[in-house]
Write a protein that holds these residues in place. Structure first.
Motif, PDB file in Angstrom:
ATOM      1  N   ILE A   1      24.224  17.920 -22.343  1.00  0.00           N
ATOM      2  CA  ILE A   1      22.968  18.261 -22.970  1.00  0.00           C
ATOM      3  C   ILE A   1      22.291  18.891 -21.919  1.00  0.00           C
ATOM      4  O   ILE A   1      21.334  19.759 -22.391  1.00  0.00           O
ATOM      5  CB  ILE A   1      22.287  16.851 -23.236  1.00  0.00           C
ATOM      6  CG1 ILE A   1      21.049  17.299 -24.290  1.00  0.00           C
ATOM      7  CG2 ILE A   1      21.896  15.809 -22.090  1.00  0.00           C
ATOM      8  CD1 ILE A   1      21.497  17.496 -25.652  1.00  0.00           C
TER       9      ILE A   1
ATOM     10  N   ILE B   1      12.184  16.777 -25.011  1.00  0.00           N
ATOM     11  CA  ILE B   1      12.456  16.601 -26.295  1.00  0.00           C
ATOM     12  C   ILE B   1      13.774  16.389 -26.590  1.00  0.00           C
ATOM     13  O   ILE B   1      14.387  15.731 -27.157  1.00  0.00           O
ATOM     14  CB  ILE B   1      11.746  17.919 -27.163  1.00  0.00           C
ATOM     15  CG1 ILE B   1      10.582  17.986 -26.777  1.00  0.00           C
ATOM     16  CG2 ILE B   1      12.139  17.485 -28.393  1.00  0.00           C
ATOM     17  CD1 ILE B   1       9.659  16.765 -27.009  1.00  0.00           C
ATOM     18  N   ALA B   2      14.504  17.194 -26.065  1.00  0.00           N
ATOM     19  CA  ALA B   2      15.968  17.061 -26.129  1.00  0.00           C
ATOM     20  C   ALA B   2      16.533  15.821 -25.524  1.00  0.00           C
ATOM     21  O   ALA B   2      17.593  15.244 -26.432  1.00  0.00           O
ATOM     22  CB  ALA B   2      16.876  18.160 -25.440  1.00  0.00           C
TER      23      ALA B   2
ATOM     24  N   LEU C   1      14.933  12.974 -25.387  1.00  0.00           N
ATOM     25  CA  LEU C   1      14.473  12.064 -26.203  1.00  0.00           C
ATOM     26  C   LEU C   1      15.243  11.875 -27.613  1.00  0.00           C
ATOM     27  O   LEU C   1      15.461  10.878 -27.955  1.00  0.00           O
ATOM     28  CB  LEU C   1      13.284  12.607 -26.568  1.00  0.00           C
ATOM     29  CG  LEU C   1      12.079  11.420 -27.216  1.00  0.00           C
ATOM     30  CD1 LEU C   1      10.550  11.888 -27.100  1.00  0.00           C
ATOM     31  CD2 LEU C   1      12.272  11.066 -28.762  1.00  0.00           C
ATOM     32  N   GLY C   2      15.678  13.209 -28.085  1.00  0.00           N
ATOM     33  CA  GLY C   2      16.424  13.135 -29.329  1.00  0.00           C
ATOM     34  C   GLY C   2      17.597  12.643 -28.854  1.00  0.00           C
ATOM     35  O   GLY C   2      18.156  11.805 -29.706  1.00  0.00           O
ATOM     36  N   LEU C   3      18.075  12.976 -27.830  1.00  0.00           N
ATOM     37  CA  LEU C   3      19.774  12.310 -27.602  1.00  0.00           C
ATOM     38  C   LEU C   3      19.664  11.222 -27.428  1.00  0.00           C
ATOM     39  O   LEU C   3      20.713  10.117 -28.043  1.00  0.00           O
ATOM     40  CB  LEU C   3      19.991  13.047 -26.027  1.00  0.00           C
ATOM     41  CG  LEU C   3      21.403  12.653 -25.731  1.00  0.00           C
ATOM     42  CD1 LEU C   3      22.571  13.266 -26.280  1.00  0.00           C
ATOM     43  CD2 LEU C   3      21.603  12.729 -24.196  1.00  0.00           C
TER      44      LEU C   3
ATOM     45  N   GLU D   1      17.776   8.769 -28.807  1.00  0.00           N
ATOM     46  CA  GLU D   1      17.662   8.185 -30.304  1.00  0.00           C
ATOM     47  C   GLU D   1      18.944   8.478 -30.936  1.00  0.00           C
ATOM     48  O   GLU D   1      19.588   7.372 -31.838  1.00  0.00           O
ATOM     49  CB  GLU D   1      16.646   8.884 -31.141  1.00  0.00           C
ATOM     50  CG  GLU D   1      15.316   8.582 -30.820  1.00  0.00           C
ATOM     51  CD  GLU D   1      15.064   7.182 -31.151  1.00  0.00           C
ATOM     52  OE1 GLU D   1      15.124   6.778 -32.282  1.00  0.00           O
ATOM     53  OE2 GLU D   1      14.819   6.413 -30.379  1.00  0.00           O
ATOM     54  N   ILE D   2      19.669   9.556 -30.715  1.00  0.00           N
ATOM     55  CA  ILE D   2      21.021   9.865 -31.373  1.00  0.00           C
ATOM     56  C   ILE D   2      22.110   8.693 -31.151  1.00  0.00           C
ATOM     57  O   ILE D   2      22.638   7.985 -31.675  1.00  0.00           O
ATOM     58  CB  ILE D   2      21.459  11.092 -31.073  1.00  0.00           C
ATOM     59  CG1 ILE D   2      20.601  12.358 -32.051  1.00  0.00           C
ATOM     60  CG2 ILE D   2      23.087  11.275 -31.740  1.00  0.00           C
ATOM     61  CD1 ILE D   2      21.211  13.601 -31.518  1.00  0.00           C
TER      62      ILE D   2
END
Lengths: 326, 294
Positions: A109, A123-124, A126-128, A130-131
């Motif tokens: 990532i 943001i990336a 954070l998204g990771l 969550e995923i």
């Protein structure tokens, strides 16, 4: 005491060994009950998490909001491996595999997003995170939202001591190496660093991967001590918890992170019953520190164990070598 | 085919809400380059203000919407003045951490006041609960209301940004704050005005989502806030039409995934979209790659 090696060992090692012995004695004499030991365990895990996030955010200047995601990867990997192989070698393999897998995900990532300047990494990650949490909640072999239970408890005080002190030392040495110097240069000024030949992307990805590794390791420690993990433990709020420690202790101060972890462990033990109040306090703390002291309590200063060590060696005359992480 | 049309209409309602939130993110980012993490919480406050107006004051939908927008607009200005303004010259990381702090503060203060329980939005008047059947597709008056309100607000925003003096000032500050100041623009007021506009839109989105999902709670702002941010990044952060496109795209993607695949994965898909955008087109759909100058 002419030999500097001996002196270093004495000044740094003696206080640490004393700490180790005190807790060990407390455990054996029954002065430290299960509850207190759980607090110590959480403290050790938080120290590893905070120091590794500080490497990414404080020293390299990259804002990561997904440290709990790496912790989750490490926790589940260690958990699943130790359930399959419930021996000490299995446990060590689990810890290593957890850290390496977290590092791999961090690398994958980090490579595309760290090329970009700005806040994209926040943001990336954070998204990771969550995923990762959503996947763990929904796939079969992690037992979904119900959580993974019955992980053999391998962690004890010996392991906590070795892993926590080891992690902090390794990260400190990393920061004193040329890689660490590159990372700090990138934090100070990315363009200037690149113009003197530092590969900024490489430095950022390296720090991020190393940070992710120790995040995963901390997750493994958590899984093995608390022998029950569920995906929601590793949510956004966990990432924030770690961030609060780093910010409070000072962006760019390893000893600051350790001190802040101890401080916050004490605060949250007191505020155990009042989750809402604790969160309001955390939030206020974040805003107030940032508005009035954006570099954190310690800034980038370090407190060395030598100060404690001098009490034992009684040799306060020699001048300190310049601190590394300034 | 009918199912697809139905999903797309649902996606359009949801997308309108995301687009309204994303507009606030994008305007604030455009003007001070800050990811305003507290934006999702402003939207949550909007939902609660709307709830209070409708339940306790027994006001109608449109009055409640207006009050929520005013309250949220004011809240946005307060947040900007108290938390962000002192940090305008410090590092970006400090500003981001502050934004997260403000976001947590709003969440848990709200929780301390209203409790963590889910609350149910009051029923809408009859003319808003009707539904129309076109072929096999059901269009509810409620989704028409959501889409209509959002489109009206977006047109109003477009008018303000492109046809008024304040809008001109906003565009000037987002291009170059120093140059704008030299031209006699009051930069501080313009930034506050931007926060007010964005927060008012988020407040409106809060009331609309209360109507759409029927239930609200103090942590409701977190996920929609993040998704709206994804929408803003998708369209190109800082670009107003981009936020609209992104909002509708994310809304459609989410409803299609829950309709055809599994609603368990709808959030994961949104974040996967984000990571793909960051990898392949970091400037967003409408964004241009800007070289950094020393």
């Amino acid at each position: 005491m002419a030999n500097p090696m001996v002196r270093t060992l004495l000044t740094r090692g003696v206080p640490l060994l004393l700490l180790y012995a005190v807790v060990l004695a407390g455990l054996n004499l029954g002065l430290i009950d299960d509850y207190l030991m759980a607090t110590i365990a959480t403290l050790c895990i938080n120290i590893v998490l905070a120091v590794s996030l500080n490497l990414i955010t404080g020293f390299t200047g990259q804002f990561s909001l997904g440290h709990a995601g790496f912790m989750a990867i490490g926790a589940y990997t260690t958990g699943l491996i130790t359930i399959a192989v419930p021996t000490v070698p299995g446990f060590i393999a689990g810890l290593l595999a957890g850290g390496l897998l977290a590092a791999l995900v961090g690398f994958l990532i980090g490579l595309p997003t760290l090329r970009l300047r700005g806040d994209y990494l926040a943001i990336a990650t954070l998204g990771l995170a969550e995923i990762i949490r959503i996947l763990l909640n929904n796939v079969e072999f992690t037992n979904g939202a119900a959580g993974l239970a019955g992980i053999p408890q391998m962690m004890d005080w010996n392991w906590f001591f070795i892993l926590t002190v080891g992690s902090v030392l390794l990260i400190r040495n990393f920061l004193r190496s040329s890689h660490g110097r590159n990372a700090i240069a990138v934090r100070e000024d990315e363009i200037a660093a690149e113009s003197i030949g530092v590969d900024a992307t490489r430095a950022k990805v390296l720090s991020f991967t190393v940070g992710a590794f120790f995040g995963g390791l901390a997750g493994g420690m958590y899984a093995s001590y608390f022998y029950f993990i569920k995906p929601d433990t590793f949510g956004f709020l966990k990432s924030i918890d770690i961030l609060v420690i780093v910010v409070l202790g000072g962006l760019g101060s390893l000893s600051g992170s350790v001190i802040a972890a101890v401080l916050l462990a004490a605060i949250s033990t007191v505020l155990q019953q009042f989750t809402a109040v604790r969160m309001i306090l955390y939030a206020l703390l974040l805003v107030i520190i940032m508005v009035f002291r954006p570099q954190g309590l310690m800034g980038s200063r370090e407190v060395s164990l030598r100060i404690v060590g001098r009490l034992f060696t009684r040799k306060p005359t020699e001048p300190d070598e310049p601190e590394a992480t300034r | 085919m009918e199912q697809l049309a139905q999903q797309l209409i649902n996606g359009l309602s949801l997308g309108s809400i995301y687009a309204l939130i994303a507009l606030g993110y994008t305007m604030v980012y455009g003007i001070i380059q800050l990811i305003n993490f507290a934006h999702g919480e402003v939207y949550m406050v909007g939902a609660y203000v709307g709830y209070a107006c409708m339940t306790f004051a027994r006001l109608g939908f449109f009055e409640s919407l207006l009050i929520a927008m005013v309250v949220c607009g004011a809240l946005g200005v307060v947040i900007e003045r108290v938390a962000y303004k002192p940090l305008r010259d410090s590092t970006r990381i400090a500003a981001l951490i502050t934004a997260i702090g403000v976001s947590l503060l709003l969440q848990y203060t709200m929780m301390a006041f209203v409790g963590a329980d889910v609350r149910t939005y009051p029923a809408l008047p009859d003319y808003l609960t009707a539904s129309f059947h076109i072929g096999g597709v059901v269009i509810s008056a409620q989704s028409l209301l959501i889409i209509g309100t959002s489109v009206l607000l977006m047109i109003a925003l477009q008018f303000i940004v492109h046809r008024t003096r304040l809008g001109k000032a906003m565009r000037a500050v987002s291009m170059d704050a120093d140059a704008a100041r030299l031209m006699g623009i009051n930069v501080d007021n313009t930034i506050s005005f931007t926060f007010m506009l964005g927060s008012a839109l988020a407040g409106a989105a809060g009331v609309l989502v209360g109507v759409y999902y029927n239930s609200i709670n103090p942590l409701m702002g977190v996920l929609p806030g993040l998704k709206a941010f994804v929408a803003a990044v998708f369209g190109g952060i800082g670009i107003i039409p981009g936020a609209l496109i992104g909002g509708y795209f994310i809304g459609a993607a989410e409803t299609l995934v829950s309709g055809y695949f599994s609603s368990l994965y709808k959030d994961a898909v949104v974040f996967a979209i984000l990571i793909l955008v960051l990898i392949f087109r970091p400037a967003g759909l409408l964004g241009k790659n800007v070289r950094e100058k020393v």
